[in-house]
Structures are given as structure tokens and as C-alpha cells.
Design an enzyme around this catalytic site. Structure first.
Site, PDB file in Angstrom:
ATOM      1  N   ASP A  66       0.854  -1.177   0.000  1.00 43.39           N
ATOM      2  CA  ASP A  66       0.000   0.000   0.000  1.00 43.39           C
ATOM      3  C   ASP A  66       0.891   1.228   0.000  1.00 43.39           C
ATOM      4  O   ASP A  66       2.090   1.135  -0.299  1.00 43.39           O
ATOM      5  CB  ASP A  66      -0.976  -0.029   1.185  1.00 43.39           C
ATOM      6  CG  ASP A  66      -0.273  -0.047   2.531  1.00 43.39           C
ATOM      7  OD1 ASP A  66       0.725   0.688   2.709  1.00 43.39           O
ATOM      8  OD2 ASP A  66      -0.720  -0.791   3.419  1.00 43.39           O
ATOM      9  N   TYR A  90       4.619 -10.360   5.502  1.00 46.54           N
ATOM     10  CA  TYR A  90       3.672 -10.475   6.613  1.00 46.54           C
ATOM     11  C   TYR A  90       4.258 -11.371   7.701  1.00 46.54           C
ATOM     12  O   TYR A  90       4.787 -12.444   7.433  1.00 46.54           O
ATOM     13  CB  TYR A  90       2.355 -11.067   6.122  1.00 46.54           C
ATOM     14  CG  TYR A  90       1.430 -10.082   5.455  1.00 46.54           C
ATOM     15  CD1 TYR A  90       1.757  -8.740   5.322  1.00 46.54           C
ATOM     16  CD2 TYR A  90       0.186 -10.491   4.988  1.00 46.54           C
ATOM     17  CE1 TYR A  90       0.885  -7.853   4.721  1.00 46.54           C
ATOM     18  CE2 TYR A  90      -0.698  -9.608   4.381  1.00 46.54           C
ATOM     19  CZ  TYR A  90      -0.335  -8.288   4.257  1.00 46.54           C
ATOM     20  OH  TYR A  90      -1.207  -7.410   3.664  1.00 46.54           O
ATOM     21  N   LYS A 108      -6.620   0.402  -2.879  1.00 52.11           N
ATOM     22  CA  LYS A 108      -5.666   1.291  -2.239  1.00 52.11           C
ATOM     23  C   LYS A 108      -5.534   2.563  -3.072  1.00 52.11           C
ATOM     24  O   LYS A 108      -5.484   2.502  -4.304  1.00 52.11           O
ATOM     25  CB  LYS A 108      -4.311   0.595  -2.118  1.00 52.11           C
ATOM     26  CG  LYS A 108      -4.347  -0.660  -1.231  1.00 52.11           C
ATOM     27  CD  LYS A 108      -4.531  -0.312   0.221  1.00 52.11           C
ATOM     28  CE  LYS A 108      -4.636  -1.557   1.086  1.00 52.11           C
ATOM     29  NZ  LYS A 108      -4.745  -1.222   2.521  1.00 52.11           N
ATOM     30  N   ASP A 156      -8.746   3.336   0.328  1.00 52.33           N
ATOM     31  CA  ASP A 156      -7.895   3.268   1.526  1.00 52.33           C
ATOM     32  C   ASP A 156      -6.566   3.951   1.234  1.00 52.33           C
ATOM     33  O   ASP A 156      -5.799   3.489   0.386  1.00 52.33           O
ATOM     34  CB  ASP A 156      -7.669   1.791   1.882  1.00 52.33           C
ATOM     35  CG  ASP A 156      -6.828   1.603   3.137  1.00 52.33           C
ATOM     36  OD1 ASP A 156      -6.393   2.611   3.732  1.00 52.33           O
ATOM     37  OD2 ASP A 156      -6.603   0.439   3.511  1.00 52.33           O
ATOM     38  N   GLU A 182     -10.756   5.399   3.716  1.00 59.03           N
ATOM     39  CA  GLU A 182     -10.148   4.815   4.926  1.00 59.03           C
ATOM     40  C   GLU A 182      -8.770   5.425   5.161  1.00 59.03           C
ATOM     41  O   GLU A 182      -8.015   5.644   4.208  1.00 59.03           O
ATOM     42  CB  GLU A 182     -10.040   3.304   4.685  1.00 59.03           C
ATOM     43  CG  GLU A 182      -9.393   2.518   5.806  1.00 59.03           C
ATOM     44  CD  GLU A 182      -9.504   1.012   5.539  1.00 59.03           C
ATOM     45  OE1 GLU A 182     -10.437   0.591   4.805  1.00 59.03           O
ATOM     46  OE2 GLU A 182      -8.656   0.262   6.052  1.00 59.03           O
ATOM     47  N   GLU A 211      -7.557   0.491  12.028  1.00 51.54           N
ATOM     48  CA  GLU A 211      -6.575  -0.593  12.064  1.00 51.54           C
ATOM     49  C   GLU A 211      -5.289  -0.162  12.751  1.00 51.54           C
ATOM     50  O   GLU A 211      -4.519  -0.993  13.220  1.00 51.54           O
ATOM     51  CB  GLU A 211      -6.281  -1.119  10.652  1.00 51.54           C
ATOM     52  CG  GLU A 211      -5.464  -0.188   9.793  1.00 51.54           C
ATOM     53  CD  GLU A 211      -5.294  -0.702   8.361  1.00 51.54           C
ATOM     54  OE1 GLU A 211      -6.302  -1.038   7.734  1.00 51.54           O
ATOM     55  OE2 GLU A 211      -4.154  -0.767   7.892  1.00 51.54           O
ATOM     56  N   ASP A 220      -9.661  -3.603  15.218  1.00 50.43           N
ATOM     57  CA  ASP A 220      -8.607  -4.549  14.848  1.00 50.43           C
ATOM     58  C   ASP A 220      -8.425  -5.502  16.027  1.00 50.43           C
ATOM     59  O   ASP A 220      -8.493  -5.081  17.181  1.00 50.43           O
ATOM     60  CB  ASP A 220      -7.318  -3.784  14.562  1.00 50.43           C
ATOM     61  CG  ASP A 220      -6.185  -4.690  14.108  1.00 50.43           C
ATOM     62  OD1 ASP A 220      -5.946  -4.767  12.888  1.00 50.43           O
ATOM     63  OD2 ASP A 220      -5.539  -5.317  14.976  1.00 50.43           O
ATOM     64  N   HIS A 224     -11.254  -4.431  10.545  1.00 45.22           N
ATOM     65  CA  HIS A 224     -10.077  -4.587   9.705  1.00 45.22           C
ATOM     66  C   HIS A 224      -9.655  -6.048   9.705  1.00 45.22           C
ATOM     67  O   HIS A 224      -9.630  -6.691  10.754  1.00 45.22           O
ATOM     68  CB  HIS A 224      -8.933  -3.729  10.249  1.00 45.22           C
ATOM     69  CG  HIS A 224      -7.599  -4.026   9.623  1.00 45.22           C
ATOM     70  ND1 HIS A 224      -6.522  -4.493  10.348  1.00 45.22           N
ATOM     71  CD2 HIS A 224      -7.191  -3.941   8.347  1.00 45.22           C
ATOM     72  CE1 HIS A 224      -5.495  -4.659   9.530  1.00 45.22           C
ATOM     73  NE2 HIS A 224      -5.855  -4.336   8.311  1.00 45.22           N
ATOM     74  N   ALA A 225      -9.298  -6.564   8.531  1.00 48.39           N
ATOM     75  CA  ALA A 225      -8.752  -7.929   8.485  1.00 48.39           C
ATOM     76  C   ALA A 225      -7.668  -7.992   7.430  1.00 48.39           C
ATOM     77  O   ALA A 225      -7.208  -6.966   6.936  1.00 48.39           O
ATOM     78  CB  ALA A 225      -9.862  -8.947   8.238  1.00 48.39           C
TER      79      ALA A 225
END
Lengths: 417, 417
Positions: free
Chosen positions: B13, B20, B206, B234, B260, B287, B310, B337-338
């Protein structure tokens, strides 16, 4: 490093306990010049900020001072907006404190390389270079680069006169050493009497215990200092918003000058409500304000009457420059937070810069003074009659003596083995 | 654990990049029952949250589940207000995320011991016990225990009817898998077309790159989904306040349902200004909202039209309960948020609890859905036609398969060696 301060009750307040600690960063050039920086922490927390400094170190190791000085915001963002670490903030808590430790070390190094105390390096810096050192992202709705430049240009006039004032008189300060929550009443009374005799006319006590205890201790101090000296109170965030308003109604009889951290540090709207309710008592906060965006809102919401910048909570000197300029733009005086490990040593430079180049008055300005741990610094603060004397050695006064580093390193130092 | 997501551009983003990661906490009872919890992080940041979990672990190791359940706020504060760690926050960033990982593991363990999915444990819990699980410190100006109890009591009526709805239809969701910044336009178009064919009628893209690129990508998606499906945008905090207002004026032609994170996550007043300027487009955030005190202010300032809780940013289930109840008190719908690692698995339980016991309507409710990494979980989310199916296994769906833990542990796992 950890220093064994907890056993004596030094530094005890409504919410924090532990041995004063610091994550210490040392940057060495190939020529052997050394810049020092640190962030102040508490006991076991220090291991976490050390881990964060290690995760950020590659952004500074191997860089040249000239490159960093040429593109200061790019350097600052490489730390504060590291794409793999920003999720842990953004710009707050552990990672931002680690950023501050590194950025402070860079400034100490630069000031040493230029042979000036940091306050002098900053006060004499051309306006456009100072502006280039500030990341205006997320604060342009409160301060634009042009507005910052106008303030800094104006601060050039009569700068020498103001420096003469400081050389002659020193910088005003207040003491927090008299009223920690861990001290019994008779210790508070004797410390207050001693501080008054030494020339202090502004003293801060901790509140936020049982309110009757706070009232009793406030009475002890006010009895000792008389009606004219300033008494400040510090609740260290322990109250809810309505509780703060109710408790300050009871403590108002002791004529407090400010109430510091009356509620949670993130609660801008809560501070604003408290400020409206307790005026003319001022609300003060900042030692736990996470970044310039929180300070921006405290100013926009008229939530504070005193702004307490901190040298190690935010992303170092660059971010503090933004905060100092925003305070000037909104007309709020700066009274830096100090104490802890070496905060007095650092913030004196920031307060002097504010007076010389930004705020241009001593009215309402005081630097906190706590008489702890100065003996470990190679260039410790010096005070006389309740005032800080102007630092004269090159750098940011951040260097800790090698013997102290060896002794108090945790857990391997002799003090802890 | 780290998962090699960065190379594919997944999760890219305007401000975050990296593999992750997750800091995974496993609590084992003497009887061999195991509770799992985690916090989601990014790449190298994970080592720092691991250090923080280690600094907090002694608060939970050796405790009994019965003792914790009997005094839940005392337990929660032992983590969130640890006297040596609170200075690093308070209640934000690294230490708060570590608190969340541990607290989530405690709730997973408790739900497993009671043989219920977490949503069911919470939805069926007596009102007084739910209230006893919430730390109201610093939020009583927005939500008192009595107000919380009234909301929870009201939520008991027709609860079985609402559960029947979920069993039949599942929970509404939207997908973020179509429009990451790292994807080229043709990939965005084909993913959007595929998602629409699968039944999704709400998609998020995004924004926050060059505005002309954002406009072009928004046009691609709107062309594919037609005028009736929802398009959310977002910006991941990349804009200043005035910049957000100007950019949304350009993007308004694509009829976004929400914008967002238009600016810095800490900027409550900035979000409020943006919300006033862009209405009827809703401002959404959460988030990266550090704690319940930030959410409280976003609600008090009328800064958001959608609240994005979150599961791993704040101090775990206990703090999310406070946030869900505050949202209900202020009439703002929750869309969790996920994405990340396992956030879909966790937040489905929270969204279901909100619907069954607090919000009591599906109007305006959607859970984010991102199709990453579910294969590593023993009880992964299941979706059908753009809706989450109700989880049925005991616990918080937080357990990662032993083989995945072994493979993706960093740096020692085979995936990283």
C-alpha cells in the site's frame, strides 16, 4: 544501561515505577569522533527499545554526516517511516523512541564536528536549513514551511541580546525533586525547605494518590514556599476526565500554576475539556505525547496552557523543531520535561534554542530540574540559584562517562552482577 | 513467524511493505490444552514485538484460568499497565500489540476449555461478567459500566433469531484482494471481474499514489462492478488533511462508500475535518488506532462514519469489547479490519458478537476479507458468495498448524534458511 533508582523511591509517581534506564547509542566516525544519543526508559522496558535500535541501526551505519545533513528529512523518514517498522507505530512508542535515540546521536555528532554546543548550532543555523530539517508531513494544517520560516527569520533579530541575558542570568527552571509520591511528608517538607533556601521559586509535586493525601502534601509544600512561589502538580495520567475536574476543584485552594498529565496522554479532547473547566489553572502535558501530530492537536484544540516537549519520546531533534515552532505559532509557552536519565542535559539545549530563535521571551518559560544521575555525564547540567547555566561544550551534552557505561550496563555491569 | 508475501506485491500500500509476520503466543495448561494468540506485524518489526512478549510473559506463566477469569481487569492491567513498560506507550504500539497477543491467547484458551467458539462464549456471557471484563479507565466520559450493561441487556432479546440469520446467510464481507498498489491495471481488472463473478458486491482499492493513478485505477474497478456495488478506498495515512480533502474531491466521481485512513492515524481532529468536508462519503479508520482512548475521541468528535476495530493492534479481546460498546453508544457501524496474518480468522468472532449482542443489525456491517495465508490455520475462515460462514470450532480460530509454524519460523524455519 540501568541505574538503581527504584529502591530510594526516586522517580515514583502515580503510574510508573522501576529503575531508570537508557538505551544508549554511540556513533563513531572513521576519524574517531563520537556522537552520543539515548532514549530514557524504565527498568525492563529498556530491552525492548534496545531491540528496536538494532532493527533501525542499518539506516545510519555507513552513512556520511555530509549526506545526512544534505537530505535531513529523507534520513529522518528512513527511520520514522521504515516500511517494515511503521506498522508498529506509526511514529509512537518503542520504535519512535529508538528513532529518537539515533537521531539525537546524529545531532550530537554534528554539533561536535562543528565545535558548537547544540543550542548554538541550531540558533545560528540559516532559516532555510532549519526548515529543511523538519518533516512537515501531517502538520501542514497547523504549520507550513513558509510560516516556520517567517518565525525563524524574525528570531534572528536581537539574538545576541538574548544570548547575553542567558550568559548573565541562566535559564529559569523548577524542581521536581521535592514531592515524589514515594516520599513521606516529613521528607517532602525538609526537601521543600532546602530547595527554597537554594533559590528555587517553582516546585512540582506528584498527585494522583488518594485525594486526601494529595491535599495534605500540597498544604505542606504551600506552607513552606509561601503564597508567591509557583506550585505545579502532576497526576501522571491517573485520572479520568471528570475525576480530574473534580480533584482539581479540591486542589485549587493551593493555587497550582499548572496541572500536568491530568488524564490519558492520548486524550486530546479530554485535556481540552479539563482545560476549560480548571482555567485559570493551566493544563500541561507532553512528556508522553507520542509525536508532533498529538502536539498539533493539543494546540489546535486549545487543550494546554503549557507545552512540555521531551527530547527522547519523539523522533529526536528534527521532530522537536517542528513542535517548538508549532507552539510559537499558537502562542503556548514551552516548559520542557526533564529528569529521568539525562533529560536535563538534553532539553536545556532545546529550551535555549526556543528562547534565542523562536519564542524570544523568557515569560512563562521554565525547564524542569531533577537532581538525579548527572554525575554520569561528561558535560552535566550546572545550576545556580534555581537556573540552568548555559552549556558551553560542543555537542548535545549526551555523552555518558565510560566508567558509568561499564558499571551500569545491564545485566552484565558490576552494579547488577 | 514470517511469510514470504512481499515478492508478489500482496499487501503493498502507500506506506507499508514487507513480509507479513506474526508474533505467536502459545499457552499450555498442565492438562495439555493449548490456547493460541498472536499479533500481526511486518517483516523485521516482528523481532521487536517478540521481545515485548518476552518482557510481559511472566504475568501469565503460572497463572490459573480460573483466577484470571475471576479478576479480568486486574489481569489485563498487569499487562497493559506494567509499571516498567507503560513508559514505552502508554497502551500503544509494540507493548500494546504484545499485550494483545497474550490476551488473545488467554481468550482462545478459555473458549476451548468451555468448548465454544469465542463468538458464542461472548454472546452468551452474562451481562455483569462482560462488564467485569472491560477496563473503563479513561473512557467513563464516553461509556460508563451502567451504560454498557444496558446495551448488553438489550442485546439479549431476539439473540437466537439473529444467530439463525447468520447460520443461514453468513456474515457480509468485502474484499481487498483486487486493488493493492503493487498490482498493474490489468491485474486489478481481472481480479475485480473474478471477485464480482464470485459474488462480492463490495470491494476496496488502495489509493495514495500519484492521484492520476488513483483516478485511473478507480475507473477500472467502477467499470467492472457497475454503479450499484460498493467501492471503498484506503489511503493508509499518506495524505495531509487538506490534501485528503482535495484528493477526495477528485475521486468522488467514482462514488466511494468510504475513504479509509485519509491521514495520520493519531489525528482525531484531522479526521473530523475531513469527515465534514467529504460527507456523504464516510471516513473510516481503526486498524492503526492505538487504543480505546483514540476510538473514544474519534466517536466524540464525529470523525468517522465507519469504525474499523482490529483484533491485534489493541490489548486483545477485553479492549475490543470496550470499543464495540462505545461504537454502539455513538451509533457508528463496525466494519473490522482484516487481512494480514490471521486477522480474518479473529475478527469474524468479534463482528458476530457485535451483531448478536451489541449492534443487533447487519445494516452497514461488513468484515474485510483478504485471501492470504488462511491455509496455515487449523480452523480457517470459510466464505460463500462474499459472506463469512459462522465458525463452529471451539476457540478464537487462532491456532496455526504445527507444520506451518515449523516451516515459517524466522529465521530458523526451512522457508528462510
Amino acid at each position: 544501561m540501568r541505574f538503581p533508582t527504584a529502591a530510594a523511591g526516586d522517580g515514583s509517581d502515580a503510574i510508573n515505577r522501576g529503575d531508570y534506564s537508557a538505551t544508549y547509542v554511540s556513533l563513531k566516525t572513521d576519524e574517531g569522533v563520537e556522537g552520543a544519543g539515548f532514549t530514557f526508559t524504565n527498568g525492563r522496558g529498556n530491552e525492548i527499545t534496545c531491540a528496536a535500535v538494532r532493527a533501525l541501526a542499518h539506516h545510519v551505519v555507513g552513512r556520511s554526516m555530509a549526506d545526512i545533513a544534505a537530505e535531513p528529512v529523507a534520513f529522518w523518514r528512513s527511520l520514522a517511516a521504515d516500511a517494515q517498522l511503521r506498522w508498529l507505530g506509526p511514529e509512537k512508542g518503542v520504535i519512535h523512541m529508538a528513532t529518537g535515540a539515533i537521531v539525537n546521536a546524529v545531532w550530537d555528532l554534528r554539533a561536535k564536528l562543528e565545535g558548537k554546543p547544540l543550542w548554538k548550532l541550531l540558533a545560528e543555523m540559516p532559516t532555510d536549513e532549519l526548515v529543511r530539517n523538519i518533516d512537515f508531513r501531517h502538520i501542514t494544517d497547523a504549520l507550513t514551511p513558509d510560516e516556520a520560516a517567517a518565525i525563524l527569520d524574525k528570531g534572528l533579530s536581537s539574538l545576541d541580546d538574548r544570548r547575553t541575558v542567558l550568559e548573565r542570568e541562566g535559564f529559569p527552571s523548577y524542581t521536581t525533586s521535592v514531592g515524589w509520591l514515594g516520599y513521606p511528608d516529613d521528607k517532602v517538607r525538609s526537601l521543600t525547605r532546602q530547595a527554597y533556601a537554594e533559590g528555587w521559586r517553582a516546585m512540582k509535586m506528584k498527585v494522583g494518590g488518594p485525594i486526601d493525601d494529595d491535599v495534605r502534601r500540597a498544604r505542606v509544600i504551600r506552607e513552606e514556599i509561601g503564597p508567591d512561589a509557583l506550585l505545579m502538580m502532576d497526576a501522571n495520567q491517573v485520572w479520568d476526565v471528570d475525576e480530574a475536574i473534580a480533584n482539581m476543584a479540591r486542589l485549587a485552594e493551593f493555587d497550582p500554576y499548572w496541572i500536568e498529565e491530568p488524564t490519558h496522554a492520548d486524550d486530546v479532547l479530554g485535556h481540552a475539556r479539563i482545560q476549560r473547566a480548571v482555567a485559570p489553572i493551566r493544563v500541561a502535558t507532553g512528556e508522553v505525547a507520542a509525536n508532533r501530530v498529538i502536539f498539533k492537536q493539543l494546540l489546535q484544540a486549545e487543550a494546554i496552557g503549557v507545552m512540555q516537549i521531551d527530547a527522547c519520546r519523539v523522533g529526536g531533534v528534527n521532530e522537536v523543531l517542528a513542535e517548538i515552532l508549532m507552539a510559537a505559532r499558537f502562542g503556548v509557552p514551552i516548559c520542557p520535561h526533564a529528569g529521568g536519565v539525562g533529560l536535563c542535559e538534553l532539553v536545556q539545549h532545546l529550551a535555549v534554542f526556543d528562547y534565542l530563535r523562536v519564542g524570544t521571551t523568557l515569560s512563562g518559560r521554565m525547564v524542569e530540574y531533577v537532581d538525579h544521575l548527572h554525575e554520569h555525564f561528561t558535560d552535566p547540567v550546572r545550576t545556580r540559584g534555581g537556573r540552568y547555566l548555559l552549556p558551553s561544550e560542543p555537542g548535545y551534552s549526551a555523552t555518558i562517562k565510560p566508567a558509568s557505561i561499564a558499571e551500569f550496563s545491564f545485566p552484565e555491569g558490576p552494579a547488577w552482577r
